[in-house]
Scaffold this active site. Sequence first.
Site, mmCIF file in Angstrom:
data_model
loop_
_atom_site.group_PDB
_atom_site.id
_atom_site.type_symbol
_atom_site.label_atom_id
_atom_site.label_comp_id
_atom_site.label_asym_id
_atom_site.label_seq_id
_atom_site.Cartn_x
_atom_site.Cartn_y
_atom_site.Cartn_z
ATOM 1 C CE1 TYR A 103 72.040 15.695 43.901
ATOM 2 C CE2 TYR A 103 71.455 13.400 43.508
ATOM 3 C CZ TYR A 103 71.160 14.642 44.064
ATOM 4 O OH TYR A 103 69.981 14.816 44.777
ATOM 5 C CE LYS A 105 72.016 15.508 47.649
ATOM 6 N NZ LYS A 105 71.518 16.448 48.649
HETATM 7 P P1 NAP Z 1 65.966 22.785 43.285
HETATM 8 O O1 NAP Z 1 64.542 22.986 42.950
HETATM 9 O O2 NAP Z 1 66.981 22.891 42.230
HETATM 10 O O3 NAP Z 1 66.327 23.792 44.508
HETATM 11 C C1 NAP Z 1 67.637 23.839 44.996
HETATM 12 C C2 NAP Z 1 67.742 24.946 46.034
HETATM 13 O O4 NAP Z 1 69.094 24.980 46.513
HETATM 14 C C3 NAP Z 1 67.456 26.332 45.451
HETATM 15 O O5 NAP Z 1 66.841 27.125 46.436
HETATM 16 C C4 NAP Z 1 68.853 26.865 45.136
HETATM 17 O O6 NAP Z 1 68.843 28.276 45.074
HETATM 18 C C5 NAP Z 1 69.599 26.305 46.353
HETATM 19 N N1 NAP Z 1 71.059 26.230 46.178
HETATM 20 C C6 NAP Z 1 71.758 25.588 45.211
HETATM 21 N N2 NAP Z 1 73.075 25.787 45.369
HETATM 22 C C7 NAP Z 1 73.212 26.576 46.471
HETATM 23 C C8 NAP Z 1 74.326 27.136 47.155
HETATM 24 N N3 NAP Z 1 75.584 26.947 46.703
HETATM 25 N N4 NAP Z 1 74.105 27.871 48.267
HETATM 26 C C9 NAP Z 1 72.845 28.099 48.718
HETATM 27 N N5 NAP Z 1 71.746 27.595 48.118
HETATM 28 C C10 NAP Z 1 71.934 26.847 47.005
HETATM 29 O O7 NAP Z 1 66.193 21.348 43.954
HETATM 30 P P2 NAP Z 1 65.252 20.412 44.857
HETATM 31 O O8 NAP Z 1 64.789 19.309 43.997
HETATM 32 O O9 NAP Z 1 64.300 21.224 45.653
HETATM 33 O O10 NAP Z 1 66.387 19.792 45.786
HETATM 34 C C11 NAP Z 1 66.495 20.096 47.171
HETATM 35 C C12 NAP Z 1 67.361 19.015 47.806
HETATM 36 O O11 NAP Z 1 66.728 17.730 47.633
HETATM 37 C C13 NAP Z 1 68.747 18.895 47.173
HETATM 38 O O12 NAP Z 1 69.705 18.631 48.180
HETATM 39 C C14 NAP Z 1 68.608 17.692 46.254
HETATM 40 O O13 NAP Z 1 69.826 17.071 46.002
HETATM 41 C C15 NAP Z 1 67.656 16.824 47.074
HETATM 42 N N6 NAP Z 1 66.938 15.807 46.299
HETATM 43 C C16 NAP Z 1 66.074 16.157 45.318
HETATM 44 C C17 NAP Z 1 65.397 15.159 44.610
HETATM 45 C C18 NAP Z 1 64.407 15.475 43.518
HETATM 46 O O14 NAP Z 1 63.836 14.525 42.939
HETATM 47 N N7 NAP Z 1 64.150 16.728 43.211
HETATM 48 C C19 NAP Z 1 65.613 13.794 44.925
HETATM 49 C C20 NAP Z 1 66.515 13.475 45.925
HETATM 50 C C21 NAP Z 1 67.163 14.501 46.629
HETATM 51 P P3 NAP Z 1 70.012 29.118 44.289
HETATM 52 O O15 NAP Z 1 70.251 28.404 42.985
HETATM 53 O O16 NAP Z 1 69.483 30.494 44.164
HETATM 54 O O17 NAP Z 1 71.210 29.067 45.180
#
Ligand code: NAP
Length: 254
Positions: free
Chosen positions: A157, A161
């Site tokens: 990860y 990133k």
């Molecule tokens: P999440 O709740 O796990 O949602 C992830 C989304 O990405 C889901 O809609 C998932 O749907 C989709 N996804 C995953 N793999 C995919 C693929 N191969 N093709 C198309 N869609 C895909 O995560 P989140 O926390 O909202 O994260 C969103 C973004 O923010 C990510 O890039 C994550 O790294 C970043 N981020 C999150 C945090 C945090 O604290 N949550 C912090 C820093 C950065 P499917 O599984 O159905 O594909």
Amino acid sequence: MSNELLGKVALVTGASRGLGEGAARALATGGASVMLVARDGKLAADVAGSIAKGNGRAESCACDVSDFGAVQQVVAQTEANLGAIDILVNNAGVIEPIAELATSDPKVWADNISINLTGAYYVLRAVLPGMLARGGGTIVNISSGAAYRPLEGWSAYCSGKAGLAMLTRAVALETGGKGVRIFGFSPGTIDTDMQVKIRASGMNTISRIPRQDLSPVEHAVRGLIYLCTTDAEDLLGQDASMRDDAFRKRIGLA
Ligand code: NAP
């Protein structure tokens, strides 16, 4: 909310839940037509349906961003059904594998890079030529504090990133002065399903953050939407961060 979104067409990857869902809903509320993408097409369709019920314009498509052919198809479908893409939210991402490198599963490690870095590149590769030809567009690549801070158990990860943060900067050099605006955006530690997996792992300090201390998705969405407006011009090519007090102040958060 700024009326700059009115009539725009947006593609949001990873839009079935979490930050991507919040971004898709906010873009539609601002008057944009939105294509929602996730591997689970049913969940993405449910969110698009709920946006449409609230009088927003939204469509959805099942697509794995690590498959370039599928990404090309979804971009073509978006342009045919909604119009030329003005805004790309490159948000799809996975945390797995959560494991120290010595015991990590090589396939799951490589899949992380295929989604978080190569997948983000595939979507850029499919969307950018149209934006350049039209001389306009906004791209937000979803970054993370993990791009800059190594964390044990998250080698894939963090590496993906970090690569994406560099990709944002490299593409900013190539698109500068051509009307295309590209940003990175680090949303902070937000209350989504990804954090549920992180808490369950017990790996590193992030897993020990109590759920009540996570930031609400709505705050990060506010920051992300801000980058889609001309107010953010001076942040081009950078990773804007919700952990940055100056940025929080700009978007009206203490
Ligand atoms: P999440 O709740 O796990 O949602 C992830 C989304 O990405 C889901 O809609 C998932 O749907 C989709 N996804 C995953 N793999 C995919 C693929 N191969 N093709 C198309 N869609 C895909 O995560 P989140 O926390 O909202 O994260 C969103 C973004 O923010 C990510 O890039 C994550 O790294 C970043 N981020 C999150 C945090 C945090 O604290 N949550 C912090 C820093 C950065 P499917 O599984 O159905 O594909």
